[in-house]
Design an enzyme around this catalytic site. Structure first.
Site, PDB file in Angstrom:
ATOM      1  N   ASP A   1       4.113   2.707   6.877  1.00 30.13           N
ATOM      2  CA  ASP A   1       3.883   2.194   5.641  1.00 30.13           C
ATOM      3  C   ASP A   1       4.648   3.012   4.592  1.00 30.13           C
ATOM      4  O   ASP A   1       5.425   4.086   4.956  1.00 30.13           O
ATOM      5  CB  ASP A   1       2.663   3.392   5.352  1.00 30.13           C
TER       6      ASP A   1
ATOM      7  N   LYS B   1      -7.282  -1.948   4.525  1.00 33.47           N
ATOM      8  CA  LYS B   1      -6.990  -2.136   3.040  1.00 33.47           C
ATOM      9  C   LYS B   1      -6.483  -0.536   2.665  1.00 33.47           C
ATOM     10  O   LYS B   1      -6.745   0.184   3.466  1.00 33.47           O
ATOM     11  CB  LYS B   1      -8.261  -2.193   2.106  1.00 33.47           C
TER      12      LYS B   1
END
Length: 391
Positions: free
Chosen positions: A106, A77
């Protein structure tokens, strides 16, 4: 289809510690003292476990003992500390003599912040302050998009279809605005860029000496797309190949009727076959229990644990090996009479109990990582954190 072919081409190409005091009454005095002056003290403060689930050991010896190449993907998460955990693992590997690469997939990179060093630009850069080779990379989709444009030059859709032997049909597709579609960024460009780097690491001789490759992955949704991308491309390539054969057969019939020139079979089928083989290699690496491990990172909240459970179920479905679960930001025991801290510790203990009873997570090796009194920035701080987690 353009993205598939361009991936095959692009992936072959070369490619001070900031402290922030928090909760001063929690008894975290030792961290600042031990990393002050860019030096890690040999005596680390001890964090007692909040539950009796596990010793909290990551069994790092088994992670570092094998000399063959290993891939470690850390994910979970958003906001749970994936980057700090990944960076500390990379530093730990390098400190134990393994030439290491750490890669952020990311889109919202924080690897530069974690190492307190500019790692932007989409190229591998050496990390300062580590004895063994440690290179870091923040994958930049915009740079890959520019590379795609550079490799395709000013080719139009007409030229691209000509190379496929389908130029005679290009005029019929004008209303589809294919040019705009090819110039637009693919929704999965982040994952495509990551896959291209995996291919480079696997195939390019200059990367063969790196025995540990650590991926700081994007939040859960992006990561699952990344892991399923090889299967998606494999299926897409098969469909494209079949479609081209049908179109070529129809075009040949058209030629016989109207006396057009013979349609030439160009390099597309071979290139698709090559990409199909390379996608299969990536897929096999992601699922190889001997070379790859996905480490789930979470925090002690019900929402985060629930998402971690779903993530593990998805990874299990994809046959991705998972052995470890890091629970980050645990409050250590304290002699303080802070009521807030006591309530939070009690809640965290309850959440750790949920892990023990979760069918997806209970079988994983539990690593308990404490909440620290400082931001983890720079190699000394990452070494400190690594000694707490990876032991």
């Amino acid at each position: 289809m353009a993205a598939l072919l361009l991936l095959n081409r692009v992936s072959r190409s070369t490619s001070s510690i900031s402290l922030h005091r928090v909760a001063g009454t929690l008894g975290f005095n030792s961290f600042n003292a031990q990393i002050h002056g860019d030096r890690i003290s040999g005596t680390l403060f001890r964090v007692r476990s909040l539950a009796t689930l596990a010793e909290g050991a990551s069994h790092f010896n088994e992670m570092v003992s094998v000399n063959q190449r290993k891939y470690y993907l850390l994910g979970g998460k958003g906001g749970v500390g994936k980057t700090s955990c990944a960076a500390s693992l990379a530093v730990k590997f390098a400190s134990h003599g393994h030439p290491t690469i750490v890669v952020s997939t990311d889109p919202a990179h924080s690897l530069s912040d974690s190492f307190s060093q500019d790692l932007s630009g989409g190229v591998l850069k050496p990390v300062q302050g580590v004895d063994s080779p440690l290179l870091a990379l923040e994958i930049t989709p915009e740079i890959m998009k520019d590379e795609i444009k550079r490799q395709t030059g000013d080719k139009s859709v007409k030229n691209m279809m000509d190379s496929m032997g389908l130029g005679m049909f290009a005029g019929e597709l004008g209303d589809l605005n294919l040019e705009d579609m090819l110039n637009a960024a693919s929704p999965g460009i982040d994952e495509i860029a990551a896959i291209s780097k995996v291919l480079q690491f696997m195939e390019a001789p200059e990367y063969s000496r790196f025995t540990r490759i650590v991926f700081d992955t994007a939040p859960t949704g992006h990561t699952l797309r990344l892991l399923s991308l090889p299967d998606f491309y494999d299926s897409s390539i098969s469909k494209i190949t079949k479609l081209k054969k049908k179109i070529t057969a129809a075009a040949s019939a058209f030629k016989l009727v109207f006396g057009k020139k013979e349609i030439q079979q160009k390099e597309l089928p071979n290139e698709l076959d090559q990409l199909k083989e390379r996608m299969e290699k990536v897929r096999n690496v992601f699922r190889d229990v001997d070379t790859t491990e996905f480490v789930i990172v979470t925090i002690p909240t019900v929402m985060a644990i629930n998402e971690s459970s779903r993530l593990h179920a998805s990874l299990r479905k994809e046959n991705v090996p998972v052995h470890r679960l890091i629970v980050n930001q645990l409050l250590p025991q304290s002699e303080s009479d802070c009521k807030f801290c006591s309530i939070r510790r009690k809640e965290q203990t309850r959440v750790l109990g949920l892990i023990q009873n979760d069918t997806e997570l209970s079988g994983l090796k539990l690593i308990q990582s404490p909440l620290l009194d400082a931001e983890i920035r720079g190699v000394p701080a990452l070494k400190f954190m690594g000694d707490l987690i990876w032991k």
